[in-house]
Design a protein around this motif. Structure first.
Motif, PDB file in Angstrom:
ATOM      1  N   PHE A 140       2.246  11.578  -1.189  1.00 20.32           N
ATOM      2  CA  PHE A 140       0.861  11.963  -1.460  1.00 20.32           C
ATOM      3  C   PHE A 140      -0.004  10.718  -1.445  1.00 20.32           C
ATOM      4  N   LYS A 141      -1.302  10.932  -1.319  1.00 20.39           N
ATOM      5  CA  LYS A 141      -2.236   9.810  -1.245  1.00 20.39           C
ATOM      6  C   LYS A 141      -2.810   9.549  -2.631  1.00 20.39           C
ATOM      7  N   ILE A 146      -0.442   5.293   0.169  1.00 23.00           N
ATOM      8  CA  ILE A 146       0.554   6.357   0.399  1.00 23.00           C
ATOM      9  C   ILE A 146       1.701   6.119  -0.572  1.00 23.00           C
ATOM     10  N   TYR A 147       1.936   7.078  -1.411  1.00 19.84           N
ATOM     11  CA  TYR A 147       3.040   6.972  -2.349  1.00 19.84           C
ATOM     12  C   TYR A 147       4.122   7.958  -1.936  1.00 19.84           C
ATOM     13  N   LYS A 148       5.316   7.420  -1.730  1.00 17.31           N
ATOM     14  CA  LYS A 148       6.431   8.306  -1.348  1.00 17.31           C
ATOM     15  C   LYS A 148       7.275   8.559  -2.590  1.00 17.31           C
ATOM     16  N   LEU A 149       7.407   9.816  -2.899  1.00 20.87           N
ATOM     17  CA  LEU A 149       8.159  10.179  -4.107  1.00 20.87           C
ATOM     18  C   LEU A 149       9.539  10.714  -3.736  1.00 20.87           C
ATOM     19  N   VAL A 150      10.497  10.354  -4.537  1.00 20.50           N
ATOM     20  CA  VAL A 150      11.843  10.868  -4.353  1.00 20.50           C
ATOM     21  C   VAL A 150      12.266  11.547  -5.654  1.00 20.50           C
ATOM     22  N   ASP A 151      12.645  12.801  -5.559  1.00 22.98           N
ATOM     23  CA  ASP A 151      13.078  13.551  -6.741  1.00 22.98           C
ATOM     24  C   ASP A 151      14.597  13.467  -6.832  1.00 22.98           C
ATOM     25  N   LEU A 152      15.073  12.727  -7.802  1.00 20.43           N
ATOM     26  CA  LEU A 152      16.521  12.537  -7.949  1.00 20.43           C
ATOM     27  C   LEU A 152      17.138  13.653  -8.789  1.00 20.43           C
ATOM     28  N   GLU A 208       0.829  -1.203   0.000  1.00 25.02           N
ATOM     29  CA  GLU A 208       0.000   0.000   0.000  1.00 25.02           C
ATOM     30  C   GLU A 208       0.856   1.242   0.000  1.00 25.02           C
ATOM     31  N   GLU A 209       2.124   1.056   0.337  1.00 27.42           N
ATOM     32  CA  GLU A 209       3.034   2.176   0.366  1.00 27.42           C
ATOM     33  C   GLU A 209       4.105   1.919  -0.687  1.00 27.42           C
ATOM     34  N   LEU A 210       4.218   2.853  -1.625  1.00 30.12           N
ATOM     35  CA  LEU A 210       5.201   2.676  -2.685  1.00 30.12           C
ATOM     36  C   LEU A 210       6.276   3.745  -2.602  1.00 30.12           C
ATOM     37  N   GLN A 211       7.477   3.349  -2.908  1.00 33.15           N
ATOM     38  CA  GLN A 211       8.570   4.323  -3.027  1.00 33.15           C
ATOM     39  C   GLN A 211       8.830   4.503  -4.517  1.00 33.15           C
ATOM     40  N   ILE A 212       8.614   5.726  -4.971  1.00 28.12           N
ATOM     41  CA  ILE A 212       8.747   6.000  -6.409  1.00 28.12           C
ATOM     42  C   ILE A 212       9.877   6.998  -6.616  1.00 28.12           C
ATOM     43  N   GLY A 213      10.807   6.633  -7.478  1.00 29.63           N
ATOM     44  CA  GLY A 213      11.917   7.525  -7.780  1.00 29.63           C
ATOM     45  C   GLY A 213      11.660   8.263  -9.079  1.00 29.63           C
ATOM     46  N   PHE A 214      11.756   9.604  -9.038  1.00 27.06           N
ATOM     47  CA  PHE A 214      11.609  10.416 -10.251  1.00 27.06           C
ATOM     48  C   PHE A 214      13.002  10.723 -10.776  1.00 27.06           C
ATOM     49  N   ILE A 215      13.249  10.283 -11.989  1.00 28.69           N
ATOM     50  CA  ILE A 215      14.569  10.502 -12.571  1.00 28.69           C
ATOM     51  C   ILE A 215      14.392  11.060 -13.975  1.00 28.69           C
ATOM     52  N   THR A 227       3.214  16.363  -5.095  1.00 25.51           N
ATOM     53  CA  THR A 227       3.439  16.499  -3.662  1.00 25.51           C
ATOM     54  C   THR A 227       3.225  17.906  -3.145  1.00 25.51           C
ATOM     55  N   GLY A 228       3.244  18.911  -4.046  1.00 26.30           N
ATOM     56  CA  GLY A 228       3.168  20.285  -3.573  1.00 26.30           C
ATOM     57  C   GLY A 228       4.419  20.669  -2.820  1.00 26.30           C
TER      58      GLY A 228
END
Lengths: 689, 52
Positions: free
Chosen positions: A63-64, A69-75, A20-27, A42-43
């Motif tokens: 963000f939901k 819950i999706y956790k985004l990481v901006d690389l 239910e919780e994802l870690q998403i990397g933005f590259i 995410t704002g």
């Protein structure tokens, strides 16, 4: 170091169900709109800038999405997954770790050819991947079309057209992401190399699996070994010299681009673009001859707006600050707090910090203008425009980027000299970067030019930037000449050094209001935070040395410790028209932070709100009373322009040069230079007026 | 009484600011705040590099 090779980097599941919780990397490549897309979800308050490497650390947000819950990481923005730069290392480390569930490769759809290289490398890693084709609105404007279905077939990953700016396609992208967690790319052979390369990859795969049976995707690491990637070679220290007789990096890159050409040929329709707006504008703004004058004209307009609009909207702030000082004094007197505490609060803290706060409207307008220029894409052009000039003075084009940063703050500018591989270039750039007027000096220029130069105030302030830049370049030129002379004497050539500027010029675009707001707000917040911390501290210290003397608390500041300290400098600063103990003390205080010069003058002359008509008039009278006029003011501006940067900048210089001797030399050089320059201006101009 | 209270509060805040500044300098954080700084995120990177 790269992630531990023992890490299991397979997609995540819990009890057979998707997490239910994802870690998403933005590259993605720099300027692909990755951060704008990140912000759209995410704002998060991230700055969108045009220089590669502006976000080195990963930024996180959450963000939901449909109760998940999706956790985004901006690389960081990167062009490839090699390990040549810190940004690439950070991104690769994260992607290969166990921390990411799905990677979103944000590609600039209007520049597909360039962006697909990274996509192919990401596919080779084998982790769940979604390609977000951003800037689809730009593609449409140019009359192009992308066959996303065919692209999906050729890459075997979801391809989602989005526009981060117009916020379209965002839901579909997240839908694709949520359904991609169990994607298995490691068994798919999307990129097939030539037979000799494939043969070597196969052999390397066998060696890798023998060394580490648990290795997740040996093909990716085999390709990296073939490229002689240093980090991978350290992680897998196996003997492959019989297979990898040389670096095959160029071969691999060329073959990837051959494949990319095929992809573009099949998927990009109406490739012939209309003449782009950007090219038309660039033909003017980056003109070989007119580019630089246009840049100065634009900066002149920025300063004009800073003064004209900034002064026009100080009304509300003025009234509030004017009232605060007198109200505080009245209340404290009624409460019988005593003269010392009353003086500390009113003459020290409110006068010192309040003076800085009154410049907030001007600072806000300035940041607004700069944000507009940056978000439109123009600021990236300045390095390009300056490049020719830089090479003429013996500096690499790269050296202008630290200098440009120096217009904001000297601290990150000095840090940015690390991008210069040549040590001599680094030292030269560190020497001249403080000549670029940092934003902390702006209140000084606004105050003094506003007080003495009337309608020419914007011009007087702008002249500081022009003089700083010209002097910096001339200094670099002279140092270069001296170096060459010394090298000739030692019969030592510098050799051909390649230190070329490689910078991506993004398309011009309508500035995004949200990005501008964040940029301005972040800078205003920083300004106010500094007012409440460094300026506050400096104001208290200054108040103390101005209100205490050998006999204890003094009403007359000329009897204080501060006055004694300032008087030591009077004979030294006299020839520069700055022989006043108040000015000398203000300049010493400016070592803490340049804004403190202004707050010091507010305390010294007992004026909290120097931006109000009353405050300006009072300050003018106070300065006139001691014989300080327009020429003295300009001389002071010159001194402030050139003299030693603040202690924070000095500390960074010391850290970067790793030499107390060199740091002391830089300190002394700038102090003496400032002194001589202001003497020159005061004495020579004084002959004519 | 009030003047002592005000004095103590200001003194405490000043001591806190000095302590924070010294601590930041020791950790090679030379700026008052990272907010608005174009190289804010590079700080940690450079810090790591100098310590490695």
């Amino acid at each position: 170091m790269i992630a531990d090779k023992k890490d299991n980097i397979a997609p995540k599941r819990e009890n057979g169900q998707l997490k239910e919780e994802l870690q998403i990397g933005f590259i993605g490549n720099p300027n692909s709109g990755k951060t704008t897309l990140f912000n759209a979800y995410t704002g998060a308050r991230l700055k969108v800038a045009n220089w590669p490497g502006v976000t080195v650390e990963k930024k996180q947000g959450a963000f939901k999405y449909h109760k998940h819950i999706y956790k985004l990481v901006d690389l960081p923005g990167i062009y490839s997954l090699t390990s040549y730069s810190i940004e690439e290392k950070v991104s690769r480390q994260y992607i290969l770790s166990d921390d990411v569930d799905v990677i979103v490769d944000v590609a600039d759809a209007s520049n597909l050819e360039k962006n697909l290289y990274l996509a192919l490398q990401l596919i080779e890693i084998g982790k769940p991947l979604v390609l977000a084709l951003n800037m689809m609105d730009v593609v449409e404007e140019r009359g192009m079309e992308i066959d996303t279905h065919r692209l999906h077939e050729m890459l075997a990953i979801p391809v989602i057209p989005v526009s981060a700016r117009k916020k379209t396609g965002l839901d579909i992208l997240m839908h694709a992401v949520s359904h991609s967690t169990d994607m298995d790319l490691k068994h798919k052979r999307i990129m097939v190399y030539s037979d000799p390369i494939e043969d070597k990859i196969e052999k390397l795969v066998q060696r890798l699996v023998a060394y580490d049976p648990a290795i997740y995707n040996p093909r990716f690491f085999a390709i990296k070994l073939l490229e002689q990637d240093k980090e991978i070679m350290e992680t897998y220290p196996i003997d492959v010299s019989d297979i990898v007789d040389r670096s095959y990096e160029t071969d691999i890159i060329n073959e990837k681009y051959d494949f990319i050409e095929e992809i573009v040929e099949e998927t990009l329709i109406n490739k012939q673009e209309k003449e782009i707006f950007t090219d038309k504008v660039d033909s003017v703004l980056t003109h070989r001859i007119w580019g630089l004058p246009i840049f100065f004209a634009i900066m002149g307009l920025v300063f004009f707006l800073t003064f004209a609009l900034g002064n026009g909207i100080t009304g509300i702030l003025e009234q509030w600050l004017e009232g605060l000082g007198s109200w505080t004094e009245t209340v404290l007197k009624d409460l019988r707090v005593g003269p010392v505490i009353t003086s500390l609060l009113v003459d020290g803290i409110i006068a010192g910090v309040g003076t800085i706060v009154t410049f907030l409207p001007n600072i806000t307008i300035l940041f607004l203008a700069l944000a507009f220029l940056e978000d439109s894409g123009y600021m990236a052009r300045i390095s390009y425009v300056m490049n020719g000039l830089m090479s003429k003075v013996g500096l690499s084009g790269k050296a202008f980027i630290p200098m440009l940063l120096g217009f904001g703050c000297t601290v990150p500018a000095i840090m940015a000299t690390r991008t210069l591989e040549n040590q001599r270039d680094r030292i030269k750039t560190i020497l001249i970067t403080p000549f670029m007027s940092c934003s902390a000096k702006i209140p000084i220029y606004i105050l003094l030019s506003g007080l003495f130069f009337g309608k020419f105030a914007p011009l007087a302030a702008l002249s500081m930037y022009v003089i700083g830049l010209v002097t910096g370049l001339l200094t670099a030129y002279l140092v270069n000449k001296i170096e060459k002379g010394m090298d000739k004497k030692k019969d030592k050539g510098r050799g051909q050094e390649l230190n070329q500027l490689l910078i991506e010029l993004p398309e011009y675009k309508t500035p995004n209001a949200h990005s501008i707001f964040i940029y301005v707000w972040e800078n205003v917040k920083a300004y106010l935070t500094k007012a409440g911390t460094t300026i506050f501290l400096a104001s208290v210290v200054l108040w103390f040395i101005l209100r205490f003397g050998t006999g204890g608390f003094v009403e007359d500041m000329s009897q204080s410790f501060g006055a004694s300290i300032g008087r030591i400098l009077v004979p030294v600063l006299g020839p520069a028209g700055l022989g006043f103990w108040q000015i000398g003390l203000s300049l010493i205080a400016g070592l803490a932070a340049k804004e403190v010069v202004v707050s010091s003058m507010g305390i010294l002359f007992g004026i909290a709100n120097v931006e109000s008509a009353l405050g300006l008039s009072a300050m003018q009278q106070s300065l006139a009373a001691i014989g300080f006029g327009a020429l003295n003011a300009y001389s002071m501006m010159i001194f402030v322009l050139f003299y030693t940067p603040c202690v924070a900048a000095l500390a960074v210089i010391g850290q970067e040069l790793k030499s107390i001797k060199w740091t002391a030399l830089v300190f002394a050089f700038q102090l003496v230079f400032a002194w001589l320059a202001s003497i020159l201006v005061y004495q020579i101009v004084g002959l004519f007026i | 009484m009030l003047k002592y209270l005000i004095g103590v509060v200001i003194a405490a805040y000043v001591i806190y600011l000095v302590y924070r500044q010294v601590k930041n300098f020791k950790n090679k954080n030379y700026c008052a705040t990272c907010s608005g700084c174009p190289s804010a995120s590079s700080c940690g990177q450079f810090k790591d590099d100098t310590q490695s």
